[in-house]
Design an enzyme around this catalytic site. Structure first.
Site, PDB file in Angstrom:
ATOM      1  N   HIS A 162      -9.241  52.686  38.746  1.00 28.72           N
ATOM      2  CA  HIS A 162     -10.413  53.332  38.149  1.00 28.72           C
ATOM      3  C   HIS A 162     -10.441  54.793  38.548  1.00 28.72           C
ATOM      4  CE1 HIS A 162     -11.376  49.043  38.189  1.00 28.72           C
ATOM      5  NE2 HIS A 162     -12.117  49.305  37.110  1.00 28.72           N
ATOM      6  N   ASP A 204      -9.483  53.086  34.508  1.00 26.35           N
ATOM      7  CA  ASP A 204     -10.628  52.693  33.685  1.00 26.35           C
ATOM      8  C   ASP A 204     -11.915  53.434  34.063  1.00 26.35           C
ATOM      9  OD1 ASP A 204      -8.808  50.871  32.757  1.00 26.35           O
ATOM     10  OD2 ASP A 204     -10.104  49.119  33.020  1.00 26.35           O
ATOM     11  N   ASP A 205     -12.858  53.351  33.172  1.00 23.02           N
ATOM     12  CA  ASP A 205     -14.277  53.719  33.384  1.00 23.02           C
ATOM     13  C   ASP A 205     -14.551  55.218  33.421  1.00 23.02           C
ATOM     14  OD1 ASP A 205     -14.386  50.998  33.592  1.00 23.02           O
ATOM     15  OD2 ASP A 205     -15.235  50.918  35.605  1.00 23.02           O
ATOM     16  N   HIS A 233     -12.423  51.647  26.216  1.00 16.37           N
ATOM     17  CA  HIS A 233     -12.948  50.688  27.187  1.00 16.37           C
ATOM     18  C   HIS A 233     -14.422  50.393  26.877  1.00 16.37           C
ATOM     19  CE1 HIS A 233     -12.810  48.342  30.776  1.00 16.37           C
ATOM     20  NE2 HIS A 233     -13.479  49.171  31.568  1.00 16.37           N
ATOM     21  N   HIS A 250     -19.711  49.686  28.665  1.00 14.27           N
ATOM     22  CA  HIS A 250     -19.225  48.694  29.628  1.00 14.27           C
ATOM     23  C   HIS A 250     -20.034  47.402  29.667  1.00 14.27           C
ATOM     24  CE1 HIS A 250     -16.983  47.462  33.244  1.00 14.27           C
ATOM     25  NE2 HIS A 250     -16.154  48.434  32.929  1.00 14.27           N
TER      26      HIS A 250
END
Ligand code: NI
Length: 464
Positions: A426, A281-282, A332, A336
């Site tokens: 991540h 992620d991210d 995603h 955020h």
């Protein structure tokens, strides 16, 4: 030298119409003298001149802008069209004199020109004729012409495309799609007529520039309301175009909006196999994502990357690299946020904008969405569904953001991993990349194969 031999025909038409007194005004030709050189010094379009004639008479007003060159054959094409428009206007006026006399509305003809320089000695002219005779009777026609002053010719479609018959279907489809995408005219389109016109490229009213292929229809031709110009992004047709044309007018090769392809489907997994989905992620992040891609590739492992639209906007090439390496890409959000605290519009923006940003790069719409922090409510679920995405959480949390320690990441995952599990990591922490070689070894030792989230979902679905 500029020649107006064609004008004599027009004079004859006009004399027949009994309007000969107007001729010198209406079509007064640029004087055929040694001044020609001076004209060219002033025009910002070398080789191209423009003369506008206006006229007010008892029954009508007109303004005719007439482009001309030093090349007789080119002028002939322009004159022919303008003369026709002028002739038909004057015929209509003549026939409508009675009405015009009563209504006190003078008829009007306006012929204007839009000039677009495509390259040196190459001009796209868009000549528009708008005429109204009587009330509510405004007729518009557009004549696109591409003048090649170097070759002294009007470009034909056959000068531009490699194989005329190859481009018919794709252009026809694009035109129909574009017209029907316009809600204002969608219900009024004569599809049979489009079909008929588009099947014969020699009947196309077309133009080209570095961004678009343009197809023109006159009023009443495919819809009644007005003349239409359909602009189709040119990149779709590059493979059909002659190379020298593509180079000369510097055709845009990159799409402004990527044409949407289909989601990359994969072979179903072996029902008896042992699988796990690693997710990152991210990202994408320039320091960590490429490292992770290298390690995955060494192990022939697939993974899923839930990307942030904000990062994607900065590092589109990394998205391309992830795609090219065969991994799955998920959404995603842009920035955020905790979506459960946002209103519907903002939730939608966060998801949709990320989808769009990534779709433009990879060429297909995403299907997977992972809400930041795993935070969601009914609105988030509803909106995700409306956007044709599935919400994906995880079953194994590496806590890599917390430990920032490769050894601990590995311990955390290996103590919780299970078949068809989805592991959260991540690709922004170097420690996560550090953990990966050992993690992949350990998973392989336990008989796991690393696949994408969609494959795991499909597998789970088949098992139930
Ligand atoms: Ni996140």
């Amino acid at each position: 030298m500029f020649k107006w031999h064609k004008l004599y025909n027009l004079v004859i038409i006009l004399v027949l119409l009994g309007t000969f007194v107007l001729v010198p005004h209406v079509v007064c030709a640029p004087s055929d003298t040694s001044d020609t050189e001076t004209y060219q010094d002033f025009s910002i379009y070398p080789g191209l001149q423009l003369q506008t004639n206006t006229k007010t008479s008892e029954f009508y007003t007109l303004s005719v802008s007439h482009p001309y060159t030093e090349v007789t054959e080119l002028n002939h094409h322009i004159n022919e069209w303008i003369e026709y428009e002028l002739g038909s206007f004057l015929t209509d006026v003549e026939a409508s004199k009675g009405i015009l006399e009563v209504s006190k509305n003078r008829a009007h003809l306006n012929i204007s020109v839009d000039t677009n320089k495509l390259a040196d000695d190459l001009y796209a002219l868009e000549i528009r004729s708008a005429q109204s005779v009587g009330e509510e009777n405004r007729l518009t026609r557009i004549k696109p012409l591409i003048l090649d002053l170097k070759q002294k010719k009007i470009l034909e479609i056959t000068d531009v495309v490699k194989q005329e018959d190859e481009i018919i279907e794709p252009v026809k489809k694009a035109v129909i799609k574009d017209l029907h995408n316009n809600p204002k005219i969608n219900d009024h389109i004569n599809d049979d007529k489009i079909e008929e016109i588009m099947s014969q490229p020699e009947n196309w009213n077309w133009a080209i520039n570095s961004k678009s292929l343009l197809i023109y229809f006159d009023q009443y031709e495919v819809i009644d309301a007005s003349a239409i110009k359909v602009e189709i992004p040119i990149y779709q047709f590059i493979k059909y175009l002659n190379k020298d044309v593509v180079e000369r007018i510097d055709v845009e090769k990159e799409p402004e909006i990527f044409p949407m392809g289909v989601y990359p489907e994969r072979e179903p997994l072996n029902p008896n196999g042992k699988y796990v989905a690693l997710t990152f992620d991210d990202g994408p992040s320039p320091e960590v994502t490429p490292r992770i891609l290298n390690i995955l590739s060494e192990h022939n492992a697939s993974a899923t990357f839930f990307m942030l639209g904000g990062q994607v906007a900065y590092y589109p090439d990394l998205v391309k690299k992830v795609q090219e390496a065969g991994h799955e890409i998920g959404n995603h959000s842009m920035n955020h946020p905790d979506l459960s605290r946002l209103n519907d519009t903002d939730i939608k923006n966060e998801i949709q904008k990320t989808n769009d940003t990534i779709a433009k790069i990879v060429g297909y719409e995403l299907r997977l969405f992972r809400p930041p922090y795993g935070a969601m409510n009914d609105n988030v679920k509803k909106i995700t569904k409306e956007l044709n995405s599935s919400i994906i959480l995880w079953t194994v949390d590496s806590l890599d953001w917390k430990s920032l320690n490769a050894k601990k990441v590995n311990e955390e995952i290996m103590s919780h991993v299970h078949p068809n599990g989805i592991v959260l990591m991540h690709d922004i922490h170097p420690s996560t990349a550090d953990a990966l070689p050992q993690l992949l070894d350990s998973l392989e030792d336990q008989g796991y194969e690393m696949v994408t989230v969609s494959q795991i979902l499909e597998q789970s679905k088949n098992k139930n």
